[in-house]
Motif scaffolding. Structure first.
Motif, PDB file in Angstrom:
ATOM      1  N   THR A 149      22.962  22.140  33.075  1.00 33.90           N
ATOM      2  CA  THR A 149      22.590  22.367  34.480  1.00 33.90           C
ATOM      3  C   THR A 149      22.347  21.010  35.132  1.00 33.90           C
ATOM      4  N   GLN A 159      19.816  20.191  36.491  1.00 36.49           N
ATOM      5  CA  GLN A 159      18.385  19.871  36.380  1.00 36.49           C
ATOM      6  C   GLN A 159      18.014  19.260  35.032  1.00 36.49           C
ATOM      7  N   GLU A 200      15.717  32.231  34.780  1.00 34.85           N
ATOM      8  CA  GLU A 200      14.831  31.167  34.301  1.00 34.85           C
ATOM      9  C   GLU A 200      14.389  31.375  32.840  1.00 34.85           C
ATOM     10  N   ARG A 222      16.206  29.349  30.343  1.00 39.79           N
ATOM     11  CA  ARG A 222      15.738  27.965  30.262  1.00 39.79           C
ATOM     12  C   ARG A 222      14.438  27.871  29.477  1.00 39.79           C
ATOM     13  N   GLU A 241      18.195  20.685  27.767  1.00 41.10           N
ATOM     14  CA  GLU A 241      18.909  20.946  29.014  1.00 41.10           C
ATOM     15  C   GLU A 241      19.523  19.625  29.455  1.00 41.10           C
ATOM     16  N   SER A 271      22.238  17.387  32.054  1.00 41.02           N
ATOM     17  CA  SER A 271      23.050  17.232  33.263  1.00 41.02           C
ATOM     18  C   SER A 271      24.013  16.075  33.022  1.00 41.02           C
ATOM     19  N   ASP A 303      24.138  13.425  38.907  1.00 35.54           N
ATOM     20  CA  ASP A 303      23.445  13.987  40.062  1.00 35.54           C
ATOM     21  C   ASP A 303      24.429  14.513  41.091  1.00 35.54           C
TER      22      ASP A 303
END
Ligand code: ADE
Length: 254
Positions: free
Chosen positions: A89, A91, A121, A124, A131, A133, A136
């Motif tokens: 994700t 985030q 959620e 998560r 998690e 990424s 950005d």
């Protein structure tokens, strides 16, 4: 290493795993791959994987049930063996070479590729152990990010890269950028190879390359120099380059 991928679009992974590094990881690197369609873990007639968000708002949210069941099916087959469950994700913690290195040491990774406005959620909070990424910016799903993470970690597994393609010299392997490379011809349309590389003087070549690494990193990603392990010679060079640059700036102003 075992890799499981949970996705709504299994076909997206066919091409990458049929060529190059991904294929070699499976053929020579001892990597076994399983791709799961999250839709296969639904129980209703229409195989519904998403629903509207509680509290209202635009878009759809991935339901927790099919994702939990897909991970539980993997866990059921491995007993007490450790499993890292990675949710992709925007985030998550940012992927970098150090994260790739860390993941390349793991025994078993499961990647959850989210979609739509995101996933419930509880995935998560109670299922994912990590998690990640890849930057950005927001992509439409976790499939491309999963491929990026998997590419970065597979090439660090011994046997995946050929012996002539060592990952040691990579940009970022040392925390700094790479020196420039040239190959034949020596003169391409009037653009020539730096003389030092043709000199056969290995010590001079090594010094030139180190200088290029420092110069390039200072010009393009100066923040990396603060974190890197620099020797005395490197530090002196950084000082020299910085003072040369400030002299240029002063000359420009006057
Ligand atoms: N899913 C959507 N955007 C993403 C990103 N930047 N990194 C990881 N997963 C994502």
């Amino acid at each position: 290493m075992k890799i499981d991928i949970l996705t709504l679009f299994p076909q997206m992974f066919e091409a990458p795993f049929s060529f190059g590094i991904f294929k070699r990881a499976i053929d020579n690197g001892g990597v076994s791959l399983n791709i799961h369609n999250i839709r296969d873990y639904t129980h209703d007639k229409h195989h519904i994987v998403d629903d509207s968000p509680y509290g209202g708002g635009a878009g759809m949210v991935l339901k927790p049930g099919p994702i939990f069941e897909a991970v539980e099916a993997i866990k059921a087959g491995i007993g007490d063996e450790p499993l890292d469950v990675i949710l992709l994700t925007p985030q998550g913690r940012l992927l970098n070479q150090q994260v790739a290195q860390e993941l390349s040491q793991k025994k078993h990774l499961a990647f959850i590729c989210g979609h739509y406005e995101g996933e419930d959620e509880r995935v998560r909070e109670h299922l994912a152990t990590d998690e990640i990424s890849i930057g950005d910016y927001v992509l439409t799903g976790g499939e491309l990010p999963a491929m990026v993470v998997i590419d970065a970690l597979l090439r660090l597994i011994p046997g995946v890269l050929g012996s002539d393609e060592s990952a040691l010299d990579d940009s970022h392997a040392s925390g700094l950028l790479e020196y420039p490379q040239y190959t034949r011809p020596e003169d391409f349309r009037g653009m020539t190879v730096p003389e030092v590389l043709l000199s056969g003087d290995h010590a001079r070549i090594a010094r030139w390359r180190r200088e290029q690494i420092i110069r390039r990193t200072l010009e393009r990603r100066p923040e990396l120099l603060n974190k890197a392990n620099l020797g005395l010679e490197d530090k002196k060079l950084v000082e020299r380059l910085i003072s040369a640059q400030s002299q240029v700036n002063k000359d420009r102003e006057s």
